[in-house]
Write a protein that holds these residues in place. Structure first.
Motif, PDB file in Angstrom:
ATOM      1  N   PRO A  17       0.808  -1.220   0.000  1.00  0.00           N
ATOM      2  CA  PRO A  17       0.000   0.000   0.000  1.00  0.00           C
ATOM      3  C   PRO A  17       0.843   1.273   0.000  1.00  0.00           C
ATOM      4  N   TYR A  63      -5.813   2.154   0.574  1.00  0.00           N
ATOM      5  CA  TYR A  63      -5.321   0.783   0.761  1.00  0.00           C
ATOM      6  C   TYR A  63      -4.774   0.584   2.175  1.00  0.00           C
ATOM      7  N   SER A  72      -2.681  -7.768   0.988  1.00  0.00           N
ATOM      8  CA  SER A  72      -3.844  -7.214   0.307  1.00  0.00           C
ATOM      9  C   SER A  72      -5.054  -8.132   0.505  1.00  0.00           C
TER      10      SER A  72
END
Length: 328
Positions: A17, A63, A72
């Motif tokens: 991120p 994110y 993720s």
């Protein structure tokens, strides 16, 4: 008979991120002519000189807000789906079970890399399942493009089958309905259910893309499975980008319309996604929640995607068995 493989293909995700990783991912994603239908020279400059510099830092922050310890969310859930489907197929078919693998349309592992790795293990037959229930040229169409590229570059062409869509597959519809019912059993049911789908530009549909029709068919089927009347639910489209008109109604507009009509509590779910990701965990669960509550709403519940729930994994197993004739 040569051993086969099932490849679950999702959109892809940044490796981390950070603005740099986000920039690499967005550049690959938004450079695809299937995703953005704009003259290439104009788009090249807009993308690299305006859009990526402006969006990378903001998207990186989003994110950061939804990133899991394992990585993720999309990648983590995709891995669980692969493992879950492999377990079910191995239990049912033993040594004849296909090898289950994953690939991403953008980022790693690519479909080409995954197929190449599996071919090295002697696998020559592949069933490719795009994890987009509703077909769109901007999503599943991009996977077909990659399949065509693999064929063009291959001396010994692999045997590949693609499941174009499963928007009306009974098992998939039932898996969504079960997630919603389980949520209601644990958290109670709000006044309205909103099924929010990722949007695409209206002119894509005008040119023949069936996505909007597929989304409506999915929403109708889920509502029927839940026994909902027409006044108890609606559907909408999210994630619009740029100045074009996109499929409507827009999710934020639908929420505002309900607020104006006196609705104070909503449940929201997205049947367009099979794995929780930025568009569900940040956009639906955070951004729209904030809008609804700030504008006078009292209760806003986000209902997760089907992810690796047993009913969805069973639906994938059924699709696999039917396409590969494993039950014969």
């Amino acid at each position: 008979m040569h051993k086969t493989s099932v490849i679950l293909v999702n959109l892809g995700t940044p490796e981390e991120p950070t603005p740099a990783a986000i920039a690499r991912f967005l550049t690959a994603f938004l450079s695809d002519v299937r995703v953005v239908e704009v003259p290439r020279l104009i788009w090249w400059f807009l993308l690299r000189l305006v859009i990526i510099p402006l969006r990378a830092k903001r998207v990186a922050h989003a994110y950061h807000e939804i990133w899991w310890e394992e990585g993720s969310p999309l990648r983590v859930v995709s891995g669980r789906q692969v493992a879950g489907l492999q377990n079910v197929l191995s239990e049912r078919y033993g040594q004849n079970a296909p090898v289950v693998a994953e690939a991403m349309t953008y980022g790693k592992p690519s479909l080409k890399e995954t197929i190449s790795c599996l071919e090295e293990k002697g696998i020559e037959k592949f069933l490719i399942i795009p994890m987009y229930p509703q077909y769109s040229g901007s999503t599943t169409g991009a996977i077909y493009d990659q399949v065509a590229s693999i064929i063009q570059e291959s001396r010994n062409i692999p045997d590949m089958t693609v499941i174009k869509s499963f928007y009306d597959h009974a098992g998939y519809i039932q898996s969504i309905a079960e997630v919603i019912k389980n949520h209601w059993a644990e958290n109670g049911r709000n006044e309205k259910l909103l099924m929010s789908f990722h949007g695409i530009p209206q002119d894509y549909v005008d040119k023949g893309d069936p996505y909007g029709e597929h989304c409506r068919a999915t929403a109708d089927a889920v509502a029927k499975a839940l026994g909902l009347g027409s006044s108890e639910w609606s559907m909408s489209f999210q994630s619009r980008f740029g100045p074009k008109k996109w499929l409507q109604p827009y999710t934020d507009d639908q929420l505002m319309a309900w607020l104006k009509a006196g609705v104070k509590s909503v449940d929201i779910v997205s049947p367009a996604f099979t794995a929780d990701c930025l568009e569900t965990l940040e956009e639906l669960n955070m951004a729209y929640r904030e809008i609804f509550l700030e504008q006078g709403g009292e209760k806003y519940h986000y209902i997760p995607c089907v992810n690796d729930t047993p009913s969805f994994i069973d639906a994938l197993a059924e699709m696999t068995a039917n396409k590969l004739t494993l039950n014969q």
